[in-house]
Write an enzyme that holds these catalytic residues in place. Structure first.
Site, PDB file in Angstrom:
ATOM      1  N   TYR A 136       0.818  -1.215   0.000  1.00 35.03           N
ATOM      2  CA  TYR A 136       0.000   0.000   0.000  1.00 35.03           C
ATOM      3  C   TYR A 136       0.852   1.266   0.000  1.00 35.03           C
ATOM      4  CZ  TYR A 136      -4.087  -2.943   1.116  1.00 35.03           C
ATOM      5  OH  TYR A 136      -5.090  -3.889   1.087  1.00 35.03           O
ATOM      6  N   LYS A 186       4.529 -14.597   0.963  1.00 32.88           N
ATOM      7  CA  LYS A 186       4.370 -15.362  -0.273  1.00 32.88           C
ATOM      8  C   LYS A 186       5.739 -15.348  -0.945  1.00 32.88           C
ATOM      9  CE  LYS A 186       1.953 -17.444  -3.503  1.00 32.88           C
ATOM     10  NZ  LYS A 186       1.504 -18.844  -3.347  1.00 32.88           N
ATOM     11  N   ASP A 219      -1.521 -18.395   0.919  1.00 34.05           N
ATOM     12  CA  ASP A 219      -2.614 -19.252   0.430  1.00 34.05           C
ATOM     13  C   ASP A 219      -2.876 -20.401   1.411  1.00 34.05           C
ATOM     14  OD1 ASP A 219      -0.048 -19.881  -0.382  1.00 34.05           O
ATOM     15  OD2 ASP A 219      -0.548 -20.214  -2.483  1.00 34.05           O
ATOM     16  N   ASP A 243      -4.636  -7.173   5.598  1.00 33.63           N
ATOM     17  CA  ASP A 243      -5.952  -6.606   5.309  1.00 33.63           C
ATOM     18  C   ASP A 243      -6.925  -7.717   4.919  1.00 33.63           C
ATOM     19  OD1 ASP A 243      -8.024  -4.917   4.732  1.00 33.63           O
ATOM     20  OD2 ASP A 243      -7.082  -3.968   3.006  1.00 33.63           O
ATOM     21  N   ASP A 247     -10.217  -9.660   7.219  1.00 36.95           N
ATOM     22  CA  ASP A 247     -11.631  -9.765   6.838  1.00 36.95           C
ATOM     23  C   ASP A 247     -12.088 -11.216   6.897  1.00 36.95           C
ATOM     24  OD1 ASP A 247     -11.522  -7.008   6.292  1.00 36.95           O
ATOM     25  OD2 ASP A 247     -12.957  -7.216   4.641  1.00 36.95           O
TER      26      ASP A 247
HETATM   27 MG    MG Z   1     -10.166  -4.272   4.748  1.00 36.06          MG
END
Ligand code: MG
Ligand code: NAI
Length: 352
Positions: A136, A186, A219, A243, A247
């Site tokens: 980000y 990863k 993964d 992030d 969720d």
């Molecule tokens: Mg989020």
């Protein structure tokens, strides 16, 4: 000296759930004879539509003197998320160097999980997400716009310093929990940035021999979070992976209505900011049915951060009682109660 807390209710259900959290905090601090001073800032989409910016000039300086910030959420279909989110949320996180994003996910008694296997198991994990760089970092560009040769570059930024400070903080947090830390990358496909992260993780781990460690690919971690989430204690991950996985963790413990978060500046060179993981939920905004628990639990994290642990524990206890009794439930939890009814139930539980 009293507590000075800045409120940024923002858009959509942000104002509804922030007001609920303030009501609960006032009730939770009262037994200690404390009163917080709340200062509300009307920043967000309406501010943008009226003045061309989501935060007024000098706004961030005004925030600096506060002990902490409680954010509702921003985002409104009338304005692109790339403006509202990045001008407000991301700017505050970066400017105030809130490099630690804490996203606890705990399955509360009385809250249904979509996982059948969760019946007998206790899910209680903490995701520690890097919050200022990584995927980000906002470095890149688009060129040959609108032509068949249009090209976009989006660069990940991983620094040794940035990896080290979030990983060290995660070890410290794991020490205060069940002493188990999982690092998620990863590295098999991101052979430069994420191998740096792995190297730093191994290096920092040497100083925390009391904490058990493991490294997982993202993964595999996604699979494990669905298959056996109770095996996780503390997880540390990059900005993007943290992030997404938070969720997923929110979903397995009953959804965005109950998951809080904190954007922390551990050195306290600027205020930290607390907010529910959820967004502004335009689909239910204004209906008075948003679940206030995520915001109320974010407030508990805020109180912990500013040294009011007694108030924070009271809130968690009252939330636990309210959820376990299951008499008052907002629609996201399968009930028909309103935001106001849920908030009143928590306040009533505090008084018991
Ligand atoms: Mg989020
Ligand atoms: P969202 O989290 O706002 O909503 C997703 C779904 O969950 C919706 O169906 C919503 O009704 C439900 N939901 C969310 N919070 C709830 C609550 N407290 N009680 C009951 N149901 C709840 O995510 P979405 O729809 O992807 O984004 C909406 C806007 O929020 C967008 O503009 C997005 O950019 C913004 N957003 C802002 C964030 C922030 O301010 N930090 C974080 C995430 C999204």
């Amino acid at each position: 000296m009293g507590l000075r807390i800045a409120l940024i209710p923002g858009d959509g259900i942000g104002a509804e759930v922030t007001a609920a959290a303030v009501r609960v905090a006032d009730a939770a601090l009262a037994p200690d004879g404390l009163r917080a001073e709340w200062t509300s800032f009307d920043w967000g989409t309406d501010h943008y539509l009226a003045h061309g910016r989501t935060i007024p000039e000098g706004g961030l300086d005004a925030l600096r003197s506060f002990d902490a910030i409680l954010l509702g959420a921003v985002g409104d279909p009338r304005v692109s998320d790339t403006i509202t989110l990045s001008e407000l949320v991301f700017t505050i996180r970066r400017t105030f160097d809130q490099y630690l994003n804490l996203r606890p996910a705990r399955l509360w008694l009385g809250v249904p999980s979509p996982l059948k296997s969760s019946d007998t198991k206790n899910i209680d994990l903490l995701i520690v997400r890097e919050n200022t760089e990584g995927e980000y970092a906002n470095v890149g560009g688009r060129f040959h716009a609108g032509t068949p040769d249009e090209t976009a570059l989006q660069t990940n930024v991983f620094t040794r310093k940035g990896c080290e400070r979030v990983i060290r903080a995660a070890f410290e947090l794991a020490r205060g929990r069940r002493k188990q830390l999982t690092s998620i990358t990863k590295s098999n496909a991101q052979a430069f940035s994420m191998t740096l992260w792995d190297d730093v993780f191994r290096g920092v781990a040497l100083k925390y021999s009391d904490v058990a460690t493991e490294s997982l690919l993202v993964d595999a971690a996604a699979t494990e979070l669905v298959r056996r989430p109770w095996r996780f204690d503390t997880i540390v991950a990059s900005n993007l992976f943290g992030d997404i996985l938070s969720d997923l963790s929110a979903a397995i413990v009953g959804g965005l209505g109950v998951t809080p978060s904190g954007n922390i500046n551990p050195e306290r060179t600027a205020p930290s900011m607390f907010e529910p993981v959820h967004g502004s939920a335009p689909d239910i905004a204004g209906k008075g049915i948003a679940n206030p628990i995520a915001s109320i639990l974010s407030m508990a994290m805020l109180l912990d951060h500013v040294g009011q642990s007694a108030g924070a524990r009271r809130i968690e206890l009252a939330v636990g009682t309210t959820l376990a009794e299951s008499r008052v439930q907002t629609p996201d939890l399968g009930g028909i109660s309103t935001t106001e009814e849920m908030t009143s139930a928590v306040v009533a539980a505090l008084a018991r």
